[in-house]
Design an enzyme around this catalytic site. Structure first.
Site, PDB file in Angstrom:
ATOM      1  N   ASP A   8       0.810  -1.057   0.043  1.00 11.68           N
ATOM      2  CA  ASP A   8       0.191   0.059   0.110  1.00 11.68           C
ATOM      3  C   ASP A   8       0.780   1.139  -0.093  1.00 11.68           C
ATOM      4  O   ASP A   8       2.220   1.117   0.273  1.00 11.68           O
ATOM      5  CB  ASP A   8      -0.973  -0.076   1.217  1.00 11.68           C
ATOM      6  CG  ASP A   8      -1.617   1.110   1.312  1.00 11.68           C
ATOM      7  OD1 ASP A   8      -2.443   1.687   0.384  1.00 11.68           O
ATOM      8  OD2 ASP A   8      -1.751   1.897   2.355  1.00 11.68           O
ATOM      9  N   LEU A   9       0.216   2.422  -0.451  1.00 11.51           N
ATOM     10  CA  LEU A   9       1.154   3.612  -0.329  1.00 11.51           C
ATOM     11  C   LEU A   9       1.310   4.458   0.742  1.00 11.51           C
ATOM     12  O   LEU A   9       1.983   4.586   1.802  1.00 11.51           O
ATOM     13  CB  LEU A   9       0.808   4.482  -1.632  1.00 11.51           C
ATOM     14  CG  LEU A   9       1.551   5.927  -1.901  1.00 11.51           C
ATOM     15  CD1 LEU A   9       3.207   5.459  -2.312  1.00 11.51           C
ATOM     16  CD2 LEU A   9       1.270   6.640  -2.957  1.00 11.51           C
ATOM     17  N   ASP A  10      -0.194   4.853   0.911  1.00 11.93           N
ATOM     18  CA  ASP A  10      -0.407   5.871   1.792  1.00 11.93           C
ATOM     19  C   ASP A  10      -0.393   5.307   3.370  1.00 11.93           C
ATOM     20  O   ASP A  10      -1.133   4.349   3.731  1.00 11.93           O
ATOM     21  CB  ASP A  10      -1.701   6.648   1.818  1.00 11.93           C
ATOM     22  CG  ASP A  10      -1.838   7.562   0.599  1.00 11.93           C
ATOM     23  OD1 ASP A  10      -1.261   8.661   0.598  1.00 11.93           O
ATOM     24  OD2 ASP A  10      -2.329   6.948  -0.469  1.00 11.93           O
ATOM     25  N   THR A  16       1.061  10.364   3.800  1.00  9.81           N
ATOM     26  CA  THR A  16       0.288  11.543   3.093  1.00  9.81           C
ATOM     27  C   THR A  16      -1.001  11.704   3.924  1.00  9.81           C
ATOM     28  O   THR A  16      -1.572  12.650   3.523  1.00  9.81           O
ATOM     29  CB  THR A  16       0.035  11.147   1.876  1.00  9.81           C
ATOM     30  OG1 THR A  16      -0.283   9.695   2.055  1.00  9.81           O
ATOM     31  CG2 THR A  16       1.311  11.330   1.017  1.00  9.81           C
ATOM     32  N   LYS A  44      -8.661   6.801   5.823  1.00  6.78           N
ATOM     33  CA  LYS A  44      -7.540   5.821   5.551  1.00  6.78           C
ATOM     34  C   LYS A  44      -7.985   4.670   4.630  1.00  6.78           C
ATOM     35  O   LYS A  44      -8.443   3.885   5.091  1.00  6.78           O
ATOM     36  CB  LYS A  44      -6.564   5.536   6.649  1.00  6.78           C
ATOM     37  CG  LYS A  44      -6.033   6.584   7.394  1.00  6.78           C
ATOM     38  CD  LYS A  44      -5.205   6.131   8.469  1.00  6.78           C
ATOM     39  CE  LYS A  44      -4.261   7.247   9.091  1.00  6.78           C
ATOM     40  NZ  LYS A  44      -3.486   7.183  10.264  1.00  6.78           N
ATOM     41  N   SER A 113      -2.645   0.697  -4.282  1.00  5.10           N
ATOM     42  CA  SER A 113      -3.222   1.855  -3.701  1.00  5.10           C
ATOM     43  C   SER A 113      -4.522   2.481  -4.191  1.00  5.10           C
ATOM     44  O   SER A 113      -4.865   2.164  -5.368  1.00  5.10           O
ATOM     45  CB  SER A 113      -2.201   2.948  -3.834  1.00  5.10           C
ATOM     46  OG  SER A 113      -2.717   4.302  -3.203  1.00  5.10           O
ATOM     47  N   ALA A 114      -5.322   2.958  -3.318  1.00 12.46           N
ATOM     48  CA  ALA A 114      -6.649   3.307  -3.727  1.00 12.46           C
ATOM     49  C   ALA A 114      -6.309   4.927  -4.425  1.00 12.46           C
ATOM     50  O   ALA A 114      -7.270   5.450  -4.881  1.00 12.46           O
ATOM     51  CB  ALA A 114      -7.654   3.481  -2.691  1.00 12.46           C
ATOM     52  N   LYS A 144     -11.088  -1.382  -1.423  1.00 12.78           N
ATOM     53  CA  LYS A 144     -10.661  -2.333  -0.688  1.00 12.78           C
ATOM     54  C   LYS A 144     -11.884  -2.303   0.573  1.00 12.78           C
ATOM     55  O   LYS A 144     -12.472  -1.153   0.832  1.00 12.78           O
ATOM     56  CB  LYS A 144      -9.513  -1.859   0.200  1.00 12.78           C
ATOM     57  CG  LYS A 144      -8.269  -1.949  -0.817  1.00 12.78           C
ATOM     58  CD  LYS A 144      -7.006  -1.296  -0.036  1.00 12.78           C
ATOM     59  CE  LYS A 144      -5.899  -0.694  -0.870  1.00 12.78           C
ATOM     60  NZ  LYS A 144      -4.659  -0.305  -0.427  1.00 12.78           N
ATOM     61  N   GLU A 168       0.114  -3.351   4.625  1.00 12.47           N
ATOM     62  CA  GLU A 168      -1.236  -2.362   4.769  1.00 12.47           C
ATOM     63  C   GLU A 168      -1.198  -1.746   6.064  1.00 12.47           C
ATOM     64  O   GLU A 168      -0.874  -2.686   7.124  1.00 12.47           O
ATOM     65  CB  GLU A 168      -2.180  -3.038   4.611  1.00 12.47           C
ATOM     66  CG  GLU A 168      -3.008  -3.183   3.158  1.00 12.47           C
ATOM     67  CD  GLU A 168      -3.586  -1.588   2.879  1.00 12.47           C
ATOM     68  OE1 GLU A 168      -3.695  -0.860   3.660  1.00 12.47           O
ATOM     69  OE2 GLU A 168      -4.115  -1.236   1.832  1.00 12.47           O
ATOM     70  N   ASP A 169      -1.703  -0.365   6.131  1.00  9.73           N
ATOM     71  CA  ASP A 169      -1.920   0.230   7.294  1.00  9.73           C
ATOM     72  C   ASP A 169      -3.335   0.345   7.819  1.00  9.73           C
ATOM     73  O   ASP A 169      -3.562   1.074   8.735  1.00  9.73           O
ATOM     74  CB  ASP A 169      -1.324   1.617   7.240  1.00  9.73           C
ATOM     75  CG  ASP A 169      -2.242   2.496   6.421  1.00  9.73           C
ATOM     76  OD1 ASP A 169      -2.295   2.162   5.169  1.00  9.73           O
ATOM     77  OD2 ASP A 169      -2.126   3.557   6.760  1.00  9.73           O
TER      78      ASP A 169
HETATM   79  C1  G6P Z   1      -5.316   6.484   0.147  1.00  4.44           C
HETATM   80  C2  G6P Z   1      -5.524   7.232   1.222  1.00  4.44           C
HETATM   81  C3  G6P Z   1      -6.811   8.000   1.485  1.00  4.44           C
HETATM   82  C4  G6P Z   1      -7.214   8.489   0.128  1.00  4.44           C
HETATM   83  C5  G6P Z   1      -7.188   7.615  -0.977  1.00  4.44           C
HETATM   84  C6  G6P Z   1      -7.488   8.389  -2.362  1.00  4.44           C
HETATM   85  O1  G6P Z   1      -6.180   5.151   0.100  1.00  4.44           O
HETATM   86  O2  G6P Z   1      -5.321   6.358   2.465  1.00  4.44           O
HETATM   87  O3  G6P Z   1      -6.915   8.768   2.542  1.00  4.44           O
HETATM   88  O4  G6P Z   1      -8.443   9.081   0.343  1.00  4.44           O
HETATM   89  O5  G6P Z   1      -6.026   7.101  -1.153  1.00  4.44           O
HETATM   90  O6  G6P Z   1      -6.443   8.939  -2.663  1.00  4.44           O
HETATM   91  P1  G6P Z   1      -6.455  10.332  -4.045  1.00  4.44           P
HETATM   92  O7  G6P Z   1      -4.842  10.622  -4.147  1.00  4.44           O
HETATM   93  O8  G6P Z   1      -6.906   9.486  -5.199  1.00  4.44           O
HETATM   94  O9  G6P Z   1      -7.330  11.202  -3.614  1.00  4.44           O
HETATM   95 MG    MG Z   2      -2.877   3.131   3.564  1.00  5.48          MG
END
Ligand code: G6P
Ligand code: MG
Length: 217
Positions: A8-10, A16, A44, A113-114, A144, A168-169
């Protein structure tokens, strides 16, 4: 035997969440209500669209389609202003240690990542070359805990889902990994991520012995 690693990224590679929070808080304040860091926890791993829906529920605000779309765009512009200033100093502790371990051994890696901003963030922090596969908010239709994002990642790596591990967090992310039939590793609060197969506070707790055991099964 683990053959592919999905991140996962964030909240896993970079923090972020603080920038997402500031951008959502600005919008909330403009609309006349408060948005707290505790409320931000619910955001998140949640898509931008769904976050705005939740934010408007918190503020008890109904929006026209046009307003909704404008607020989505505005929030992302504010968020990207923070992202623009990111550099490699924002990579979370020991993430590079793990990525280098995998790179040295030519083990396939994917981002799952989402976020629709995943690629630009990886570019800013200099990690794009570490990933063989990028699956982000532009390539998924199901959020997810649906396993879609990780299953696409596995397929693109050419690795069977059962031979993948996911870092994943967010609880929804751990559930997505479990739903994909993958090994799940929670990064962060063990109380929150108890459904994970393994739990670590952060990557400083992950040593090469653990990684070696994963890949030698
Ligand atoms: C991640 C973050 C979420 C965020 C989502 C969409 O999953 O944890 O907090 O809303 O990405 O990010 P974006 O950059 O597309 O707005
Ligand atoms: Mg995350």
């Amino acid at each position: 035997k683990i053959r592919g690693f999905i991140f996962d990224l964030d909240g896993v590679i970079v923090d972020t969440a603080k920038y997402h929070y500031l951008a959502w808080k600005k919008l909330a304040n403009e609309l006349g209500f408060e948005f707290t860091p505790e409320q931000n926890e619910r955001f998140k791993g949640v898509s931008r669209r769904r976050c705005l829906e939740i934010l408007l529920e918190i503020g008890n605000i109904t929006a026209t389609q046009a307003q909704f779309d404008r607020w989505m765009v505005g929030k992302n512009e504010d968020y990207l202003a923070y992202v623009k200033n990111m550099d490699e100093s924002e990579i979370l502790p020991d993430v590079l240690k793990v990525l280098n371990f995998l790179k040295e051994r030519k083990i396939p890696t994917a981002l799952g990542s989402a976020s629709k901003n995943a690629k630009v963030i990886l570019e800013k922090v200099g990690l794009l070359p570490y990933f063989d596969v990028l699956v982000d908010g532009n390539s998924v239709t199901k959020a997810k805990p649906d396993p879609q994002v990780f299953l696409i990642g596995a397929r693109q790596m050419g690795v069977d889902p059962a031979n993948c591990v996911v870092f994943e967090d967010a609880l929804a992310g751990i559930q997505a990994a479990n739903n994909a039939g993958m090994v799940s590793i929670g990064i962060g609060d063990k109380e929150l991520l108890g459904e994970a197969d393994y739990n670590f506070r952060d990557f400083t707790e992950i040593d090469s012995d653990f990684l070696t055991r994963l890949i030698s099964g």
